[in-house]
Enzyme design. Structure first.
Site, PDB file in Angstrom:
ATOM      1  N   ARG A 186      -3.423   6.631   1.046  1.00  0.00           N
ATOM      2  CA  ARG A 186      -4.011   7.683   1.768  1.00  0.00           C
ATOM      3  C   ARG A 186      -2.989   8.208   2.749  1.00  0.00           C
ATOM      4  O   ARG A 186      -2.941   9.318   3.302  1.00  0.00           O
ATOM      5  CB  ARG A 186      -5.202   7.201   2.345  1.00  0.00           C
ATOM      6  CG  ARG A 186      -6.336   7.194   1.565  1.00  0.00           C
ATOM      7  CD  ARG A 186      -7.495   6.622   2.125  1.00  0.00           C
ATOM      8  NE  ARG A 186      -7.296   5.345   2.684  1.00  0.00           N
ATOM      9  CZ  ARG A 186      -8.196   4.595   3.419  1.00  0.00           C
ATOM     10  NH1 ARG A 186      -9.206   5.044   3.720  1.00  0.00           N
ATOM     11  NH2 ARG A 186      -7.883   3.357   3.807  1.00  0.00           N
ATOM     12  N   ASP A 205      -6.895  -2.322  -7.641  1.00  0.00           N
ATOM     13  CA  ASP A 205      -7.464  -2.746  -6.520  1.00  0.00           C
ATOM     14  C   ASP A 205      -7.548  -4.598  -6.803  1.00  0.00           C
ATOM     15  O   ASP A 205      -7.581  -4.788  -7.974  1.00  0.00           O
ATOM     16  CB  ASP A 205      -8.616  -2.466  -5.975  1.00  0.00           C
ATOM     17  CG  ASP A 205      -9.101  -2.790  -4.591  1.00  0.00           C
ATOM     18  OD1 ASP A 205      -8.366  -2.114  -3.644  1.00  0.00           O
ATOM     19  OD2 ASP A 205      -9.765  -3.654  -4.342  1.00  0.00           O
ATOM     20  N   ARG A 210      -6.894  12.640  -4.741  1.00  0.00           N
ATOM     21  CA  ARG A 210      -8.077  12.098  -4.206  1.00  0.00           C
ATOM     22  C   ARG A 210      -9.268  12.907  -3.922  1.00  0.00           C
ATOM     23  O   ARG A 210     -10.541  12.440  -4.093  1.00  0.00           O
ATOM     24  CB  ARG A 210      -7.708  11.023  -3.123  1.00  0.00           C
ATOM     25  CG  ARG A 210      -8.888  10.129  -2.690  1.00  0.00           C
ATOM     26  CD  ARG A 210      -9.405   9.236  -3.480  1.00  0.00           C
ATOM     27  NE  ARG A 210     -10.076   8.166  -2.880  1.00  0.00           N
ATOM     28  CZ  ARG A 210     -11.486   8.465  -2.604  1.00  0.00           C
ATOM     29  NH1 ARG A 210     -11.917   9.764  -3.181  1.00  0.00           N
ATOM     30  NH2 ARG A 210     -12.229   7.639  -2.000  1.00  0.00           N
ATOM     31  N   ARG A 247       0.791  -1.220  -0.122  1.00  0.00           N
ATOM     32  CA  ARG A 247       0.144  -0.124  -0.015  1.00  0.00           C
ATOM     33  C   ARG A 247       0.689   1.459  -0.054  1.00  0.00           C
ATOM     34  O   ARG A 247       0.479   2.293   0.797  1.00  0.00           O
ATOM     35  CB  ARG A 247      -0.997  -0.031   1.203  1.00  0.00           C
ATOM     36  CG  ARG A 247      -2.039  -1.011   1.168  1.00  0.00           C
ATOM     37  CD  ARG A 247      -2.847  -0.998   0.104  1.00  0.00           C
ATOM     38  NE  ARG A 247      -3.863  -1.870   0.120  1.00  0.00           N
ATOM     39  CZ  ARG A 247      -5.147  -1.956   0.590  1.00  0.00           C
ATOM     40  NH1 ARG A 247      -5.520  -0.473   1.085  1.00  0.00           N
ATOM     41  NH2 ARG A 247      -6.198  -2.796   0.797  1.00  0.00           N
ATOM     42  N   TYR A 281     -15.261 -11.270  -0.600  1.00  0.00           N
ATOM     43  CA  TYR A 281     -15.953 -10.193  -1.110  1.00  0.00           C
ATOM     44  C   TYR A 281     -17.084 -10.595  -1.752  1.00  0.00           C
ATOM     45  O   TYR A 281     -18.283 -10.073  -1.667  1.00  0.00           O
ATOM     46  CB  TYR A 281     -15.003  -9.207  -1.844  1.00  0.00           C
ATOM     47  CG  TYR A 281     -14.098  -8.518  -0.739  1.00  0.00           C
ATOM     48  CD1 TYR A 281     -14.361  -7.639   0.105  1.00  0.00           C
ATOM     49  CD2 TYR A 281     -12.726  -8.767  -0.805  1.00  0.00           C
ATOM     50  CE1 TYR A 281     -13.327  -7.123   1.171  1.00  0.00           C
ATOM     51  CE2 TYR A 281     -11.746  -8.459  -0.086  1.00  0.00           C
ATOM     52  CZ  TYR A 281     -12.276  -7.461   1.011  1.00  0.00           C
ATOM     53  OH  TYR A 281     -11.360  -6.874   1.917  1.00  0.00           O
TER      54      TYR A 281
END
Ligand code: CP3
Length: 345
Positions: free
Chosen positions: A28, A73, A37, A24, A148
């Site tokens: 963020r 992703d 973003r 990652r 998921y």
């Protein structure tokens, strides 16, 4: 030209220093990511090659990292298949696959048609990345995607998805097999577009005991890894929380195993044997400690990895969004300095 240190370590060849990249690393915790973003939603950023390439490059400009990872992703290849995929910020599937009929109906076009934007991002990045910074392509492992798709959203224990394994084992196996086929096509296309290593994230592997892992998750991973041998690229598999699964993982055809922070690398190496490289495994929480404590934690990881080649330094899971980027700079610098082997500069 000298071989990039990341690729040398994947092949268990000695290199000028231990390579380091961070799961990652594009995300963020970086103010420049948050700024971009604010202007675009996550899905638009992934689907726009210029934006996805820019985000991939952000951490590479800031830190002397030894590898880049494609900005996408694990759910990306499932976008646009009629499942109602959204990010909030984690993945949500509005029409989860809870019946055999829905699983039988799941179909996808070839990657070139379906996720051409990912392949275009990879081609663009290869022209922009420095030669010593290889590009890692990636996908989610079938079992993690299955979680998921059946549960419909992130969950602590994915109890619904796990219950389906037991209630409908044949339908579950069908879905896992389909996800393996989709992933083979997706990763082979990434390789043709220019990815230089391929990583499979099995974030929820550790939800299964060894028997269920062997029965449901493992065959699909094995099929992918076997099919990708033809690419000649290093294959990295990350079975998160997989300490009890490593005997099974040790028999897979792969070059690198990612180890989460719960298992010391020496113990992982003892199970995996000398034929594979290990990647990991600093606890992401260590990046919140004062520098001296952070450096002590890094030292422990290096010591556990041992003196031989075949270690790719990384965190034991994705970096937390609240991490101070200055700590990442410290981490990269420390690993490079402490492992410098006086090879060609
Ligand atoms: O820098 C990189 O590692 C490349 C990009 C990348 C993302 N997701 C971007 C992302 C990678 C490799 C992933 C993998 C991924 N996605 C995994 C496997 C790794 C792991 O952490 O176990 C999983 C389970 C997902 C699913 C997912 N996507 C979650 C749980 C979330 C939300 C929580 C979070 O950690 O951010 C996402 C969204 C997501 N994927 C973001 C990013 C940068 C945040 C989106 C935003 O900006 O709102």
């Amino acid at each position: 030209m000298t071989e990039p240190v990341f690729l040398a370590a994947c092949a268990r060849r000695s290199a000028a220093h231990t390579p380091v990249w961070i799961m990652r690393q594009a995300g963020r915790y970086l103010p420049e990511y948050r700024a971009l973003r604010e202007q675009h939603d996550f899905r638009t950023m992934m689907r726009t090659p210029e934006l996805a390439a820019e985000v991939t490059l952000q951490p590479i400009r800031r830190f002397p990292l030894d590898a880049a990872i494609l900005f996408a992703d694990i759910m990306t290849p499932l976008d646009g298949l009629g499942l109602g995929l959204r990010f909030t910020p984690g993945p949500v599937v509005d029409r989860p696959l809870t019946t055999r009929a829905a699983i039988e109906a799941l179909a996808w076009p070839p990657a070139e048609e379906h996720v051409g934007y990912v392949l275009e991002t990879i081609r663009g990045l290869r022209g922009e990345l420095p030669a010593q910074v290889p590009l890692i392509g990636f996908a989610g492992a079938p079992f993690t995607l299955y979680c998921y798709l059946v549960e419909g959203k992130g969950s602590k224990g994915f109890v619904r998805a796990k219950a389906f394994l037991h209630a409908e084992p044949a339908a579950a196996a069908l879905l896992l097999g389909k996800l393996a086929e989709l992933t083979i096509d997706y990763l082979a296309a990434q390789a043709r577009a220019g990815a230089q290593a391929l990583m499979i994230f099995d974030s929820w592997a550790g939800l299964l005991g060894p028997d269920d892992y062997r029965r449901f998750a493992l065959p699909a991973v094995r099929r992918i890894l076997e099919a990708l041998a033809a690419t000649g690229l290093p294959r990295i598999y990350f079975p998160n929380q997989g300490a009890t699964l490593l005997e099974e993982v040790a028999r897979l055809p792969l070059e690198v195993v990612g180890i989460d922070w719960r298992l010391p690398l020496s113990r992982a190496r003892a199970v995996l044997g000398p034929g594979v490289a290990v990647q990991g495994n600093l606890d992401p929480a260590a990046l919140f400690a004062p520098d001296a404590a952070l450096e002590a934690a890094i030292e422990r990881v290096l010591e556990e990895a041992g003196p031989g080649p075949g270690h790719v330094f990384n965190l034991g899971h994705g970096i937390e969004a609240a991490t101070d980027p200055a700590k990442v700079a410290r981490l990269v610098d420390h690993v490079h300095r402490r492992t410098a082997r006086g090879g060609t500069p």
